[in-house]
Write a protein that holds these residues in place. Structure first.
Motif, PDB file in Angstrom:
ATOM      1  N   LYS A 171       0.920   8.479   0.291  1.00  0.00           N
ATOM      2  CA  LYS A 171       1.767   9.670  -0.181  1.00  0.00           C
ATOM      3  C   LYS A 171       0.328  10.525   0.047  1.00  0.00           C
ATOM      4  O   LYS A 171       0.567  11.513   0.487  1.00  0.00           O
ATOM      5  CB  LYS A 171       1.710  10.115  -1.961  1.00  0.00           C
ATOM      6  N   THR A 172      -0.405  10.213   0.359  1.00  0.00           N
ATOM      7  CA  THR A 172      -1.489  11.260   0.120  1.00  0.00           C
ATOM      8  C   THR A 172      -2.262  11.243   1.880  1.00  0.00           C
ATOM      9  O   THR A 172      -3.058  12.692   1.984  1.00  0.00           O
ATOM     10  CB  THR A 172      -3.114  11.014   0.210  1.00  0.00           C
ATOM     11  N   PHE A 173      -1.538  10.498   2.689  1.00  0.00           N
ATOM     12  CA  PHE A 173      -1.848  10.942   4.199  1.00  0.00           C
ATOM     13  C   PHE A 173      -0.602  10.622   5.108  1.00  0.00           C
ATOM     14  O   PHE A 173      -1.544  10.689   6.390  1.00  0.00           O
ATOM     15  CB  PHE A 173      -3.519  10.003   4.810  1.00  0.00           C
ATOM     16  N   TRP A 174       0.244  10.826   5.070  1.00  0.00           N
ATOM     17  CA  TRP A 174       1.315  10.124   5.570  1.00  0.00           C
ATOM     18  C   TRP A 174       1.525  10.715   6.794  1.00  0.00           C
ATOM     19  O   TRP A 174       1.636  10.950   7.843  1.00  0.00           O
ATOM     20  CB  TRP A 174       2.845   9.932   5.313  1.00  0.00           C
ATOM     21  N   TYR A 180       0.485  -1.239  -0.109  1.00  0.00           N
ATOM     22  CA  TYR A 180      -0.042   0.036   0.063  1.00  0.00           C
ATOM     23  C   TYR A 180       1.022   1.028  -0.142  1.00  0.00           C
ATOM     24  O   TYR A 180       0.606   1.938   0.779  1.00  0.00           O
ATOM     25  CB  TYR A 180      -0.950  -0.325   0.710  1.00  0.00           C
ATOM     26  N   TRP A 181       1.959   1.021  -0.454  1.00  0.00           N
ATOM     27  CA  TRP A 181       2.576   2.215   0.258  1.00  0.00           C
ATOM     28  C   TRP A 181       3.316   3.474  -1.043  1.00  0.00           C
ATOM     29  O   TRP A 181       2.385   4.821  -0.421  1.00  0.00           O
ATOM     30  CB  TRP A 181       4.249   1.790  -0.885  1.00  0.00           C
ATOM     31  N   GLU A 182       2.049   3.364  -2.158  1.00  0.00           N
ATOM     32  CA  GLU A 182       1.604   4.822  -3.394  1.00  0.00           C
ATOM     33  C   GLU A 182       0.488   5.526  -2.129  1.00  0.00           C
ATOM     34  O   GLU A 182       0.206   6.939  -2.477  1.00  0.00           O
ATOM     35  CB  GLU A 182       1.829   4.495  -4.530  1.00  0.00           C
ATOM     36  N   ASP A 183      -0.456   4.740  -1.579  1.00  0.00           N
ATOM     37  CA  ASP A 183      -1.557   5.176  -0.699  1.00  0.00           C
ATOM     38  C   ASP A 183      -0.911   6.448   0.420  1.00  0.00           C
ATOM     39  O   ASP A 183      -2.261   7.047   1.562  1.00  0.00           O
ATOM     40  CB  ASP A 183      -2.168   4.066   0.171  1.00  0.00           C
ATOM     41  N   HIS A 228     -10.183   0.554   1.859  1.00  0.00           N
ATOM     42  CA  HIS A 228      -8.711   0.723   1.302  1.00  0.00           C
ATOM     43  C   HIS A 228      -7.726   1.172   1.336  1.00  0.00           C
ATOM     44  O   HIS A 228      -6.546   0.961   1.929  1.00  0.00           O
ATOM     45  CB  HIS A 228      -8.257   0.951  -0.532  1.00  0.00           C
ATOM     46  N   ARG A 229      -8.326   2.504   2.022  1.00  0.00           N
ATOM     47  CA  ARG A 229      -7.780   3.498   2.132  1.00  0.00           C
ATOM     48  C   ARG A 229      -7.156   3.221   3.402  1.00  0.00           C
ATOM     49  O   ARG A 229      -5.885   3.310   4.647  1.00  0.00           O
ATOM     50  CB  ARG A 229      -7.919   5.341   2.287  1.00  0.00           C
ATOM     51  N   LEU A 230      -8.047   2.976   4.124  1.00  0.00           N
ATOM     52  CA  LEU A 230      -7.758   2.549   5.953  1.00  0.00           C
ATOM     53  C   LEU A 230      -7.624   1.359   5.704  1.00  0.00           C
ATOM     54  O   LEU A 230      -7.262   1.044   6.925  1.00  0.00           O
ATOM     55  CB  LEU A 230      -9.606   2.380   6.188  1.00  0.00           C
ATOM     56  N   ASN A 231      -7.150   0.031   5.047  1.00  0.00           N
ATOM     57  CA  ASN A 231      -7.171  -1.090   5.355  1.00  0.00           C
ATOM     58  C   ASN A 231      -5.089  -0.944   4.794  1.00  0.00           C
ATOM     59  O   ASN A 231      -4.266  -1.093   6.416  1.00  0.00           O
ATOM     60  CB  ASN A 231      -7.302  -1.841   4.652  1.00  0.00           C
TER      61      ASN A 231
END
Length: 249
Positions: A68-71, A63-66, A173-176
């Motif tokens: 980038k939007t909320f790290w 999920y590495w790309e995800d 998917h974002r929560l996962n």
């Protein structure tokens, strides 16, 4: 260890990885197998945490790309996870094996019930909602979840996904993705505490870790062919059987 114990632990590791990949809940098997071969409950719990860790890493990388939007928002949740896991794992080390053993069947029952309720606790997708994560309410909930994860990891993923669904915005998917990263943080902290406390059965862990890795990889193949309801039923059955075993033992 005898050959039969090695085969049992490796096989349990494979099944643990498969079940985690398909439905989650594989910790029931890894913890149960370790205790059945004579590993004391506190040590079995700590060792089980170590065997799960490689799977948390690979799930997080997927999920590495995800991130980038909320790290940035996830930092607060990660800090809460570190503190909560430290506290939970420290509490575990304050208990001796007889004390922890009296809690095990109740913990197994609670985790099994949570796992069984998992499909009803999963957050509904909320398309278009991308508010930042890491609110005060969500951070407090994550702190409590991390205490449980550091103390006894079974059912932690389901619990975390449910709490994140109540406190964070975004689709499933974002929560996962967030859940996988936080689970890795909780497990890493707990492992450091357990290793420092000398409560890890390393020979058993070395046998199980490759099995978990193989099971996690093959679980993708299984997921395409075996209904998740079958795997979930198996996990629930194992959890209940282990709880009964510890109640009557």
């Amino acid at each position: 260890m005898t050959i039969s114990i090695i085969v049992l632990l490796f096989g349990a590791g494979v099944l643990t990885g498969m079940i985690n990949a398909v439905a989650g809940g594989g910790t029931f098997l890894s913890f149960g197998a370790l205790t059945l071969v004579g590993v004391p409950p506190v040590v079995a719990n700590a060792t089980s945490s170590i065997t799960q860790f490689p799977g948390y890493i690979t799930s997080t990388l997927a999920y590495w790309e995800d991130f980038k939007t909320f790290w940035r928002g996830a930092i607060a949740l990660a800090v809460a996870s570190v503190v909560g896991s430290l506290l939970g794992s420290w509490i575990l080390l304050q208990l001796d094996n007889p004390q922890f053993r009296t809690l095990v069947p109740w913990l197994l029952l609670a985790a099994t019930a949570l796992f069984a309720a998992g499909p009803y606790l999963k957050p509904k997708p909320r398309p278009g909602q991308h508010a930042s994560v890491g609110s005060a309410f969500g951070t407090a909930m994550q702190f409590v979840t991390a205490i449980y994860g550091g103390f006894f990891g079974a059912g932690m993923g389901v619990m975390m996904l449910a709490s994140l669904g109540l406190s964070q915005a975004g689709d499933y998917h974002r929560l996962n993705a967030l859940k996988n990263m936080l689970a890795m943080v909780i497990a890493a902290v707990a492992i450091i505490v357990f290793v420092a406390g000398g409560v890890v059965a390393w020979p058993q862990a070395v046998v199980m870790i490759p099995g978990v890795a193989i099971g996690g990889w093959s679980g993708v193949w299984i997921a395409k062919r075996v209904p998740q309801s079958v795997m979930r039923f198996s996990v629930i059955a194992v959890g209940l059987l282990l709880a009964v075993y510890y109640f009557v033992k």
